[in-house]
Design a protein around this motif. Structure first.
Motif, PDB file in Angstrom:
ATOM      1  N   CYS A  86     -40.497 -28.400 -28.509  1.00  0.00           N
ATOM      2  CA  CYS A  86     -40.343 -30.083 -28.465  1.00  0.00           C
ATOM      3  C   CYS A  86     -41.173 -29.850 -27.033  1.00  0.00           C
ATOM      4  N   HIS A  87     -39.718 -29.629 -25.926  1.00  0.00           N
ATOM      5  CA  HIS A  87     -40.822 -29.946 -24.576  1.00  0.00           C
ATOM      6  C   HIS A  87     -40.829 -28.719 -24.073  1.00  0.00           C
ATOM      7  N   GLY A  88     -40.602 -28.089 -24.504  1.00  0.00           N
ATOM      8  CA  GLY A  88     -41.497 -26.219 -23.963  1.00  0.00           C
ATOM      9  C   GLY A  88     -39.747 -25.679 -22.418  1.00  0.00           C
ATOM     10  N   SER A  89     -39.034 -26.348 -23.020  1.00  0.00           N
ATOM     11  CA  SER A  89     -37.680 -25.272 -22.423  1.00  0.00           C
ATOM     12  C   SER A  89     -37.302 -24.229 -23.149  1.00  0.00           C
ATOM     13  N   GLN A  90     -36.648 -22.847 -22.661  1.00  0.00           N
ATOM     14  CA  GLN A  90     -36.634 -21.986 -22.653  1.00  0.00           C
ATOM     15  C   GLN A  90     -35.153 -21.197 -21.937  1.00  0.00           C
TER      16      GLN A  90
END
Length: 147
Positions: free
Chosen positions: A111-115
């Motif tokens: 969704c927003h690139g969090s890892q």
């Protein structure tokens, strides 16, 4: 006499319907985000899991070492950071509540690139600022049970 209520003005009715239609699209788009991933680490692609009163179970041999498996229906991620060490986390991103959708060397939310780290759920890359909530992973024979 003219009806000035929102229900009496046809243009207000059209706006209300259009607003509802746009909301329906948002709901539809949000539900599409929750569909099963085509990732080889999703339960829909070969991993079998089950839920019971005792928790969610997955076979140990379906959780790759140095990676993990996403159990979409159960909203759980099970990882094996090192051989024989199993961890479990919520599969809901702490940034804005999207379901995470990949597990490899990290747990990812597209969704927003969090890892997130597979060992402890810690944020590896934002925008998320909070780790994934940990769950209890218990090894029982050939299975990992998550509660």
């Amino acid at each position: 006499m003219t009806d000035t209520s929102p229900h009496g003005d046809p243009s207000n009715a059209r706006r209300a319907v259009l607003g509802m239609g746009a909301g329906g699209l948002v709901v539809l788009a949000a539900s599409a985000c929750g569909s099963e991933s085509s990732s080889p680490t999703s339960a829909g692609a070969g991993a079998s899991s089950g839920s019971s009163a005792g928790g969610t179970r997955v076979r140990k041999d379906q959780v790759p070492e140095g990676g993990g498996v996403l159990l979409s229906a159960e909203k759980v991620v099970v990882t094996q950071p090192t051989a024989g060490q199993f961890k479990a986390f919520s599969a809901i991103c702490t940034h804005q509540g999207c379901p995470v959708d990949s597990v490899a060397k990290t747990i990812g939310c597209s969704c927003h690139g969090s890892q997130f780290a597979i060992a402890d759920g810690a944020v590896v890359q934002g925008p998320a600022t909070q780790p994934l909530p940990a769950k209890t992973a218990t090894v029982d024979g050939d299975f990992v049970t998550v509660t």
